[in-house]
Scaffold this motif. Structure first.
Motif, PDB file in Angstrom:
ATOM      1  N   ILE A  26       0.830  -1.292  -0.058  1.00 50.54           N
ATOM      2  CA  ILE A  26      -0.288  -0.153   0.107  1.00 50.54           C
ATOM      3  C   ILE A  26       0.717   1.223   0.044  1.00 50.54           C
ATOM      4  O   ILE A  26       0.468   2.081  -0.635  1.00 50.54           O
ATOM      5  N   ALA A  27       2.082   1.367   0.912  1.00 53.60           N
ATOM      6  CA  ALA A  27       2.850   2.537   0.876  1.00 53.60           C
ATOM      7  C   ALA A  27       3.367   2.731  -0.664  1.00 53.60           C
ATOM      8  O   ALA A  27       3.520   3.777  -0.875  1.00 53.60           O
ATOM      9  N   CYS A  28       3.896   1.630  -1.113  1.00 56.63           N
ATOM     10  CA  CYS A  28       4.430   1.893  -2.582  1.00 56.63           C
ATOM     11  C   CYS A  28       3.410   2.414  -3.554  1.00 56.63           C
ATOM     12  O   CYS A  28       3.850   3.353  -4.443  1.00 56.63           O
ATOM     13  N   ALA A  29       2.128   1.894  -3.275  1.00 54.01           N
ATOM     14  CA  ALA A  29       1.213   2.272  -4.246  1.00 54.01           C
ATOM     15  C   ALA A  29       0.640   3.798  -4.281  1.00 54.01           C
ATOM     16  O   ALA A  29       0.504   4.351  -5.153  1.00 54.01           O
ATOM     17  N   LEU A  30       0.954   4.258  -3.090  1.00 55.85           N
ATOM     18  CA  LEU A  30       0.732   5.863  -2.651  1.00 55.85           C
ATOM     19  C   LEU A  30       1.866   6.578  -2.475  1.00 55.85           C
ATOM     20  O   LEU A  30       2.022   7.681  -2.959  1.00 55.85           O
ATOM     21  N   GLY A  31       3.205   5.996  -2.269  1.00 56.85           N
ATOM     22  CA  GLY A  31       4.349   6.952  -1.952  1.00 56.85           C
ATOM     23  C   GLY A  31       5.022   6.911  -3.380  1.00 56.85           C
ATOM     24  O   GLY A  31       5.683   7.925  -3.556  1.00 56.85           O
ATOM     25  N   LEU A  34       3.805   9.699  -5.252  1.00 52.44           N
ATOM     26  CA  LEU A  34       3.882  11.100  -4.300  1.00 52.44           C
ATOM     27  C   LEU A  34       5.553  11.444  -4.683  1.00 52.44           C
ATOM     28  O   LEU A  34       5.943  12.594  -4.649  1.00 52.44           O
ATOM     29  N   THR A  97       1.640   1.529   7.276  1.00 53.26           N
ATOM     30  CA  THR A  97       1.463   2.196   6.083  1.00 53.26           C
ATOM     31  C   THR A  97       1.975   3.579   6.104  1.00 53.26           C
ATOM     32  O   THR A  97       2.348   4.349   5.287  1.00 53.26           O
ATOM     33  N   ILE A 101       4.671   5.687   3.803  1.00 50.54           N
ATOM     34  CA  ILE A 101       4.362   6.417   2.635  1.00 50.54           C
ATOM     35  C   ILE A 101       5.505   7.542   2.434  1.00 50.54           C
ATOM     36  O   ILE A 101       6.110   7.662   1.471  1.00 50.54           O
TER      37      ILE A 101
END
Length: 217
Positions: A26-31, A34, A97, A101
């Motif tokens: 999840i962190a990679c999908a959002l980070g 970003l 998460t 991020i």
């Protein structure tokens, strides 16, 4: 060691894997987006926007500056709102998460900064649009560095997941504290530490092989 303890350790290992890779995904999908936004909005970049970059950078810096153990407690209401509880493995994924991020974002930004400016200029000279530059130049060239950043993140999340175990997050950290430290059983503590070390080594080793495979420079 009893069968019950072996089963407990295996269950804790599975919980640690869920926390590490669940929050990492999840962190990679959002980070990653970003981090891309941070890079392309810098002065001299293809989507230069000083005000946006400054605000986004400040938000990321604030997120990175909060100690994880404080973050765990501070966002308990948010965790409850998301998963309905603040205790357990799934609940621990939320603060993990949130902590990861901004960490991922800065690592991705750093990987993109290593790309020679001449590549972007050459793409612009050939008439490439900004999104094409991101997709065809920035991401392929930064891929090894970005993968390396993801591996660093996963290793960090293994450490954070052990910390999450201290407040009911489950996993190897929870077993080490409850059955090792609180019950004065150094054998259990040693086993949990060894399992965490081995897990980190596996992630790091597999990551290095993957980076070497995609790095054609």
């Amino acid at each position: 060691m009893s069968d019950a303890m072996i089963n407990l350790l295996l269950s804790a290992l599975w919980e640690t894997l869920i926390m590490t890779f669940g929050s990492g995904l999840i962190a990679c999908a959002l980070g990653i987006p970003l981090g891309i936004a941070l890079h392309v909005s810098k002065p001299g970049q293809i989507w230069e926007h000083a005000a946006f970059n400054k605000i986004l950078g400040s938000v990321v810096n604030i997120g990175r500056s909060i100690p994880f153990i404080i973050l765990l407690v501070a966002i308990i209401p948010f965790t409850r709102m998301i998963v309905g509880t603040s205790i357990g493995t799934i609940a621990a994924v939320v603060p993990l998460t949130v902590a990861a991020i901004p960490f991922v974002a800065r690592l991705m930004e750093g990987a993109l900064m290593e790309i020679p400016a001449g590549l972007v200029e050459a793409a612009q000279a050939m008439g490439a649009k900004r999104m094409q530059i991101v997709q065809k130049v920035l991401l392929p060239e930064a891929l090894p560095g970005m993968l390396n950043g993801i591996i660093i993140t996963l290793v960090t999340l293994v450490n954070y997941s052990a910390m999450a175990g201290a407040i009911g997050g489950g996993g190897l950290g929870d077993v080490g504290i409850r059955y090792g430290y609180q019950r004065f059983d150094p054998q259990i503590m040693l086993i949990t530490v060894v399992m965490l070390v081995v897990l980190v080594q596996i992630i790091q080793s597999a990551g290095e092989r993957l980076v070497a495979y995609v790095d054609h420079r």
